[in-house]
Design a protein around this motif. Structure first.
Motif, PDB file in Angstrom:
ATOM      1  N   SER A  25       0.836  -1.212   0.000  1.00 32.75           N
ATOM      2  CA  SER A  25       0.000   0.000   0.000  1.00 32.75           C
ATOM      3  C   SER A  25       0.865   1.254   0.000  1.00 32.75           C
ATOM      4  CB  SER A  25      -0.924   0.007   1.211  1.00 32.75           C
ATOM      5  OG  SER A  25      -1.839  -1.061   1.132  1.00 32.75           O
ATOM      6  N   LEU A  26       1.934   1.253   0.790  1.00 31.39           N
ATOM      7  CA  LEU A  26       2.827   2.409   0.820  1.00 31.39           C
ATOM      8  C   LEU A  26       3.516   2.612  -0.528  1.00 31.39           C
ATOM      9  CD1 LEU A  26       4.457   1.975   4.338  1.00 31.39           C
ATOM     10  CD2 LEU A  26       2.922   3.802   3.613  1.00 31.39           C
ATOM     11  N   PHE A  31       4.850   5.851  -4.617  1.00 30.29           N
ATOM     12  CA  PHE A  31       5.833   5.745  -5.699  1.00 30.29           C
ATOM     13  C   PHE A  31       5.208   5.510  -7.069  1.00 30.29           C
ATOM     14  CE2 PHE A  31       8.129   4.907  -1.826  1.00 30.29           C
ATOM     15  CZ  PHE A  31       9.209   5.766  -1.981  1.00 30.29           C
ATOM     16  N   GLY A  32       3.917   5.765  -7.198  1.00 34.22           N
ATOM     17  CA  GLY A  32       3.293   5.763  -8.509  1.00 34.22           C
ATOM     18  C   GLY A  32       3.027   4.404  -9.126  1.00 34.22           C
ATOM     19  N   PHE A  33       2.926   3.374  -8.325  1.00 38.93           N
ATOM     20  CA  PHE A  33       2.526   2.075  -8.869  1.00 38.93           C
ATOM     21  C   PHE A  33       1.028   2.127  -9.180  1.00 38.93           C
ATOM     22  CE2 PHE A  33       6.391   0.798  -6.649  1.00 38.93           C
ATOM     23  CZ  PHE A  33       6.948  -0.116  -7.524  1.00 38.93           C
ATOM     24  N   ALA A  34       0.620   1.396 -10.195  1.00 43.72           N
ATOM     25  CA  ALA A  34      -0.789   1.365 -10.589  1.00 43.72           C
ATOM     26  C   ALA A  34      -1.615   0.634  -9.534  1.00 43.72           C
ATOM     27  CB  ALA A  34      -0.939   0.667 -11.940  1.00 43.72           C
ATOM     28  N   ALA A  35      -2.908   0.924  -9.503  1.00 43.95           N
ATOM     29  CA  ALA A  35      -3.811   0.302  -8.523  1.00 43.95           C
ATOM     30  C   ALA A  35      -3.814  -1.217  -8.648  1.00 43.95           C
ATOM     31  CB  ALA A  35      -5.224   0.852  -8.697  1.00 43.95           C
ATOM     32  N   ASP A  36      -3.715  -1.722  -9.874  1.00 45.29           N
ATOM     33  CA  ASP A  36      -3.748  -3.177 -10.033  1.00 45.29           C
ATOM     34  C   ASP A  36      -2.392  -3.830  -9.783  1.00 45.29           C
ATOM     35  OD1 ASP A  36      -2.667  -2.117 -12.317  1.00 45.29           O
ATOM     36  OD2 ASP A  36      -3.820  -3.367 -13.717  1.00 45.29           O
ATOM     37  N   ASP A  37      -1.373  -3.058  -9.379  1.00 45.75           N
ATOM     38  CA  ASP A  37      -0.062  -3.615  -9.025  1.00 45.75           C
ATOM     39  C   ASP A  37      -0.021  -4.111  -7.578  1.00 45.75           C
ATOM     40  OD1 ASP A  37       1.035  -3.116 -11.505  1.00 45.75           O
ATOM     41  OD2 ASP A  37       1.942  -1.199 -10.915  1.00 45.75           O
ATOM     42  N   TRP A  38      -1.019  -3.761  -6.770  1.00 46.69           N
ATOM     43  CA  TRP A  38      -0.973  -4.038  -5.334  1.00 46.69           C
ATOM     44  C   TRP A  38      -0.745  -5.523  -5.037  1.00 46.69           C
ATOM     45  CZ3 TRP A  38      -3.643  -6.670  -1.484  1.00 46.69           C
ATOM     46  CH2 TRP A  38      -3.355  -6.285  -0.175  1.00 46.69           C
ATOM     47  N   ASP A  39      -1.524  -6.412  -5.656  1.00 48.07           N
ATOM     48  CA  ASP A  39      -1.354  -7.851  -5.404  1.00 48.07           C
ATOM     49  C   ASP A  39       0.030  -8.330  -5.823  1.00 48.07           C
ATOM     50  OD1 ASP A  39      -3.744  -8.637  -4.158  1.00 48.07           O
ATOM     51  OD2 ASP A  39      -4.798  -8.753  -6.080  1.00 48.07           O
ATOM     52  N   ASP A  40       0.509  -7.846  -6.972  1.00 47.94           N
ATOM     53  CA  ASP A  40       1.838  -8.243  -7.442  1.00 47.94           C
ATOM     54  C   ASP A  40       2.926  -7.774  -6.483  1.00 47.94           C
ATOM     55  OD1 ASP A  40       0.743  -9.465  -9.679  1.00 47.94           O
ATOM     56  OD2 ASP A  40       0.997  -7.687 -10.947  1.00 47.94           O
ATOM     57  N   LEU A  41       2.799  -6.551  -5.992  1.00 49.88           N
ATOM     58  CA  LEU A  41       3.779  -6.026  -5.036  1.00 49.88           C
ATOM     59  C   LEU A  41       3.782  -6.858  -3.753  1.00 49.88           C
ATOM     60  CD1 LEU A  41       3.075  -2.209  -5.444  1.00 49.88           C
ATOM     61  CD2 LEU A  41       5.188  -3.393  -6.079  1.00 49.88           C
ATOM     62  N   ARG A  81      13.697   0.995  -7.873  1.00 54.81           N
ATOM     63  CA  ARG A  81      13.535   0.548  -9.261  1.00 54.81           C
ATOM     64  C   ARG A  81      12.423   1.325  -9.960  1.00 54.81           C
ATOM     65  NH1 ARG A  81      13.663  -5.918  -8.190  1.00 54.81           N
ATOM     66  NH2 ARG A  81      15.887  -6.085  -7.721  1.00 54.81           N
ATOM     67  N   GLN A  82      11.331   1.560  -9.244  1.00 52.69           N
ATOM     68  CA  GLN A  82      10.213   2.293  -9.825  1.00 52.69           C
ATOM     69  C   GLN A  82      10.631   3.725 -10.170  1.00 52.69           C
ATOM     70  OE1 GLN A  82       7.431   1.529 -11.034  1.00 52.69           O
ATOM     71  NE2 GLN A  82       5.938   3.152 -10.779  1.00 52.69           N
ATOM     72  N   LEU A  83      11.377   4.352  -9.277  1.00 50.54           N
ATOM     73  CA  LEU A  83      11.843   5.712  -9.546  1.00 50.54           C
ATOM     74  C   LEU A  83      12.800   5.737 -10.736  1.00 50.54           C
ATOM     75  CD1 LEU A  83      12.360   7.073  -5.939  1.00 50.54           C
ATOM     76  CD2 LEU A  83      10.620   7.762  -7.585  1.00 50.54           C
TER      77      LEU A  83
END
Length: 188
Positions: A25-26, A31-41, A81-83
């Motif tokens: 969630s943080l 850091f601009g991850f997409a909403a559907d990235d949550w499960d993958d993260l 990595r995202q940045l």
């Protein structure tokens, strides 16, 4: 070689899921991850921790501290990595290659990525200092990062004097590690 310590996965799993959900969630919000990235993260964080679990050394701290540190550190790696990824994505401007302040496209993300490194290093140093504290001080420090002193007092059933004494011990450990707070004209 480190001594192998068997930790029942049934004990680790609920705490691991809590930590990975919090960090996912943080990452998503900060850091601009997409909403559907949550499960993958969350799954990436959990998998990394499970891979490292055999390296847990009970003589260095609790398994909760280990899980917390591993998940937090991997979240820092994912954020970095995202940045870096965002640094190389072109900024969409209506055909213009210069921002209103005169800087070139891509520069804000690059500056943000460079500004993030000290925070990443500070986070790793903080985890190192916390891991060296006795377990009761680790608990107090983690509570203080998440809640006000009044809530820490209720949760731990300690008096204000006892909590303040532990805070001084935690501060002393950070100061001894060279991580003393900056002094100066801040608000009091």
């Amino acid at each position: 070689m480190m001594p192998a310590v068997a930790i029942p996965l049934a004990d680790v799993t609920p705490y691991l899921l809590q930590q990975t959900a919090l960090r996912a969630s943080l990452l998503q919000t900060s850091f601009g991850f997409a909403a559907d990235d949550w499960d993958d993260l969350r799954q990436d964080l959990a998998l990394d921790c499970l891979r490292r679990l055999p390296r847990f050394d009970g003589s260095r701290g609790s398994w909760k501290g280990f899980v917390h540190g591993v998940v937090r550190n991997h979240a820092c790696v994912l954020a970095s990595r995202q940045l870096q990824r965002r640094q190389f994505q072109p900024v969409e401007l209506d055909g213009d290659s210069e921002l209103p302040d005169g800087s070139l496209t891509g520069k804000p993300d690059q500056a943000r990525a460079e500004d993030f490194r000290p925070f990443l290093e500070l986070g790793l140093d903080t985890e190192r200092v916390l891991a060296e504290l006795p377990e009761d001080l680790q608990t107090i420090a983690r509570y203080l990062a998440e809640m006000p002193i009044s809530a820490v007092r209720r949760k731990t059933e300690l008096s204000l004097t006892q909590v303040n004494r532990r805070i001084r011990q935690i501060r002393a450990a950070f100061t001894a590690a060279g991580l003393a707070p900056a002094t100066g004209g801040g608000a009091r």
